[in-house]
Design a protein around this motif. Structure first.
Motif, PDB file in Angstrom:
ATOM      1  N   LYS A 167      15.648  28.701  15.752  1.00 21.53           N
ATOM      2  CA  LYS A 167      16.516  28.643  16.942  1.00 21.53           C
ATOM      3  C   LYS A 167      15.668  28.492  18.192  1.00 21.53           C
ATOM      4  O   LYS A 167      14.632  29.142  18.330  1.00 21.53           O
ATOM      5  CB  LYS A 167      17.349  29.919  17.027  1.00 21.53           C
ATOM      6  CG  LYS A 167      18.415  29.902  18.120  1.00 21.53           C
ATOM      7  CD  LYS A 167      19.416  31.024  17.924  1.00 21.53           C
ATOM      8  CE  LYS A 167      18.929  32.355  18.462  1.00 21.53           C
ATOM      9  NZ  LYS A 167      19.859  33.456  18.147  1.00 21.53           N
ATOM     10  N   LYS A 169      15.870  27.692  22.748  1.00 21.65           N
ATOM     11  CA  LYS A 169      16.620  28.073  23.946  1.00 21.65           C
ATOM     12  C   LYS A 169      16.968  26.854  24.779  1.00 21.65           C
ATOM     13  O   LYS A 169      16.142  25.958  24.948  1.00 21.65           O
ATOM     14  CB  LYS A 169      15.771  29.044  24.784  1.00 21.65           C
ATOM     15  CG  LYS A 169      15.509  30.361  24.083  1.00 21.65           C
ATOM     16  CD  LYS A 169      16.758  31.196  23.994  1.00 21.65           C
ATOM     17  CE  LYS A 169      16.561  32.432  23.155  1.00 21.65           C
ATOM     18  NZ  LYS A 169      17.751  33.286  23.095  1.00 21.65           N
ATOM     19  N   ASP A 197      20.512  28.133  21.801  1.00 24.14           N
ATOM     20  CA  ASP A 197      21.060  29.323  22.452  1.00 24.14           C
ATOM     21  C   ASP A 197      20.865  29.185  23.961  1.00 24.14           C
ATOM     22  O   ASP A 197      19.737  29.070  24.431  1.00 24.14           O
ATOM     23  CB  ASP A 197      20.294  30.555  21.930  1.00 24.14           C
ATOM     24  CG  ASP A 197      20.806  31.863  22.495  1.00 24.14           C
ATOM     25  OD1 ASP A 197      21.772  31.843  23.287  1.00 24.14           O
ATOM     26  OD2 ASP A 197      20.230  32.919  22.140  1.00 24.14           O
ATOM     27  N   ASN A 199      22.056  31.514  26.146  1.00 22.96           N
ATOM     28  CA  ASN A 199      22.139  32.826  26.812  1.00 22.96           C
ATOM     29  C   ASN A 199      23.065  32.761  28.028  1.00 22.96           C
ATOM     30  O   ASN A 199      22.708  33.190  29.121  1.00 22.96           O
ATOM     31  CB  ASN A 199      20.751  33.337  27.214  1.00 22.96           C
ATOM     32  CG  ASN A 199      19.879  33.615  26.013  1.00 22.96           C
ATOM     33  OD1 ASN A 199      19.120  32.743  25.585  1.00 22.96           O
ATOM     34  ND2 ASN A 199      19.994  34.792  25.429  1.00 22.96           N
ATOM     35  N   GLU A 223      24.888  28.604  20.747  1.00 20.99           N
ATOM     36  CA  GLU A 223      25.089  30.042  20.962  1.00 20.99           C
ATOM     37  C   GLU A 223      25.213  30.365  22.450  1.00 20.99           C
ATOM     38  O   GLU A 223      24.450  29.841  23.261  1.00 20.99           O
ATOM     39  CB  GLU A 223      23.883  30.772  20.354  1.00 20.99           C
ATOM     40  CG  GLU A 223      23.853  32.270  20.556  1.00 20.99           C
ATOM     41  CD  GLU A 223      22.737  32.911  19.712  1.00 20.99           C
ATOM     42  OE1 GLU A 223      22.405  32.366  18.631  1.00 20.99           O
ATOM     43  OE2 GLU A 223      22.199  33.941  20.124  1.00 20.99           O
ATOM     44  N   GLU A 224      26.119  31.253  22.769  1.00 22.75           N
ATOM     45  CA  GLU A 224      26.358  31.699  24.142  1.00 22.75           C
ATOM     46  C   GLU A 224      26.267  30.551  25.156  1.00 22.75           C
ATOM     47  O   GLU A 224      25.467  30.609  26.096  1.00 22.75           O
ATOM     48  CB  GLU A 224      25.373  32.815  24.528  1.00 22.75           C
ATOM     49  CG  GLU A 224      25.724  34.145  23.916  1.00 22.75           C
ATOM     50  CD  GLU A 224      25.185  35.304  24.751  1.00 22.75           C
ATOM     51  OE1 GLU A 224      25.996  36.002  25.390  1.00 22.75           O
ATOM     52  OE2 GLU A 224      23.960  35.489  24.776  1.00 22.75           O
ATOM     53  N   GLU A 249      26.861  38.614  21.353  1.00 25.09           N
ATOM     54  CA  GLU A 249      25.872  39.682  21.514  1.00 25.09           C
ATOM     55  C   GLU A 249      26.116  40.495  22.775  1.00 25.09           C
ATOM     56  O   GLU A 249      25.581  41.585  22.923  1.00 25.09           O
ATOM     57  CB  GLU A 249      24.449  39.097  21.505  1.00 25.09           C
ATOM     58  CG  GLU A 249      24.106  38.281  22.715  1.00 25.09           C
ATOM     59  CD  GLU A 249      22.719  37.663  22.645  1.00 25.09           C
ATOM     60  OE1 GLU A 249      22.584  36.623  21.977  1.00 25.09           O
ATOM     61  OE2 GLU A 249      21.782  38.200  23.247  1.00 25.09           O
ATOM     62  N   HIS A 299      23.407  39.491  15.440  1.00 29.87           N
ATOM     63  CA  HIS A 299      22.344  39.331  16.434  1.00 29.87           C
ATOM     64  C   HIS A 299      21.333  40.446  16.217  1.00 29.87           C
ATOM     65  O   HIS A 299      21.710  41.596  15.988  1.00 29.87           O
ATOM     66  CB  HIS A 299      22.931  39.428  17.844  1.00 29.87           C
ATOM     67  CG  HIS A 299      21.908  39.392  18.934  1.00 29.87           C
ATOM     68  ND1 HIS A 299      21.434  40.534  19.557  1.00 29.87           N
ATOM     69  CD2 HIS A 299      21.248  38.361  19.497  1.00 29.87           C
ATOM     70  CE1 HIS A 299      20.541  40.192  20.470  1.00 29.87           C
ATOM     71  NE2 HIS A 299      20.407  38.877  20.461  1.00 29.87           N
TER      72      HIS A 299
END
Ligand code: CA
Length: 379
Positions: A167, A169, A197, A199, A223-224, A249, A299
């Motif tokens: 994964k 970012k 991800d 975030n 993700e997010e 998460e 998570h």
């Protein structure tokens, strides 16, 4: 067996090479470890994911006095009592993260008292090993080209170590994000799973544009993508892209996850066991996810104790749906710099050839090293 004392350990360690996700550069690792002593001599260990000084304060001042003299075997009753104690001011965030740490420690104690691993007490095992994915590939340089070179080498390292999934970012701006993800797919080839991800570093417009551009790159999940409060945004994005949408998460207890599931906002739920309400609540959320046809991918971002709790949960997460080609959950294996994450355990949990084994000893199945605990303890 009665609880006699509760000790909170706030741990902190600087790291040499800082790294960034969409919100901040990380230059130290922190953790909250809780220790529950009993008159039997047995000790339970827990891990809380959240601001550690705040978690320690809630445990010391509000939860610990309610636990002294109680039997750790009364898990559900204790969970409800602690949740209710701060319900009017809590319901999510720090009070639930603090409760999570205690809940994990109580499960550890119950397993030790009964001579069984936690996953047996939770109805398992369904599996005794899980495939792990490498969580890493953070930004390591603020110069995009230099960063891509560093991350290419890092991805090759995960391949050499036997990982079959990893994964990275996103959330650093469209061009930076897409060039990085394209480079990674090119580097790891078509057979390795790749997740991204943000975030919650994108707004809905950015998330839609990035998702559209990533569609040809076979992304396992996004993700997010947007802020955790914006369930409608999640649901809208989910309808506009074929990339599975993940998150959770920053969500807490079955109550938050009920809303997520009812809004059909996510394909994949990612509660953190050390934050969502502990193993007790994680299992409840997992059963709800199953019922709603959503996947559950825990998570994990804690010390080795939190990792052990995640492994106990992974042993009992349902295979959806039980068929030859069924999807099985993965372990999120934090591969970023962390001076005490693994050192804290006498026998660290590792991913070898892409796979991690569920600890089989009583409780969480791990033993804590006091010397490491003392070395990084700041309170
Ligand atoms: Ca994440």
């Amino acid at each position: 067996m009665k609880i006699t004392r509760i000790i909170t350990h706030v741990l902190e360690a600087p790291i040499e090479n800082s790294f960034a996700f969409s919100q901040a550069w990380v230059d130290k690792r922190v953790g909250l470890v809780v220790e529950i002593e009993t008159d039997s001599g047995l000790i339970g260990w827990g891990d809380g994911y959240g601001p550690p000084f705040a978690l320690a304060s809630v445990i010391d001042r509000y939860y610990a006095p309610r636990l002294i003299g109680r039997s750790p075997l009364a898990g559900d009753a204790i969970w409800e009592e602690l949740y209710n104690a701060l319900r009017d001011h809590g319901q999510r965030g720090v009070p639930v993260q603090a409760l999570s740490a205690l809940d994990i420690a109580l499960w550890d104690l119950r397993g030790k008292a009964l001579g069984q691993p936690v996953h047996v007490l939770m109805g398992g095992p369904i599996r005794d090993s899980v495939r792990g994915y490498a969580t890493g590939l953070y930004r390591r340089s603020s110069t995009p080209a230099e960063n891509r070179a560093l991350l290419q080498a890092e991805a090759e390292g995960y391949l050499d170590a036997g990982f079959t999934a990893m994964k990275t970012k996103v959330g650093f701006g469209f061009r930076d994000d897409i060039e990085l993800v394209e480079m990674l797919r090119d580097t790891i080839g078509p057979e390795i799973e790749l997740f991204v991800d943000a975030n919650h570093g994108c707004d809905l417009v950015q998330a839609k544009k990035l998702a559209l551009a990533m569609e040809p790159l076979d992304i396992g999940w996004f993700e997010e993508p947007v802020e955790p409060e914006d369930l409608e945004g999640y649901a809208e994005l989910r309808r506009t892209t074929s990339i599975p949408i993940a998150g959770g998460e920053c969500s807490f207890t079955r109550h938050d996850f009920r809303r997520i599931l009812e809004a059909r906002a996510m394909d994949i739920l990612q509660p953190d066991t050390a934050s969502c309400g502990g193993l007790t609540e994680a299992k409840r959320i997992a059963d709800m996810a199953w019922t709603h046809g959503a996947r559950y991918q825990p998570h994990v971002w804690g010390t080795g104790i939190g990792l052990a709790a995640a492994m106990q949960l992974l042993a009992v997460l349902p295979t959806t749906t039980p068929a030859f080609g069924a999807h099985a959950p993965l372990l999120e294996y934090d591969s970023t710099p962390h001076p005490f994450r693994q050192d804290l355990l006498v026998e660290p949990i590792r991913v070898a050839d892409g796979t991690a084994h569920v600890p089989q000893g009583p409780g969480l199945g791990v033993e804590v090293r006091r010397d490491v605990l003392e070395r990084w303890r700041v309170r």
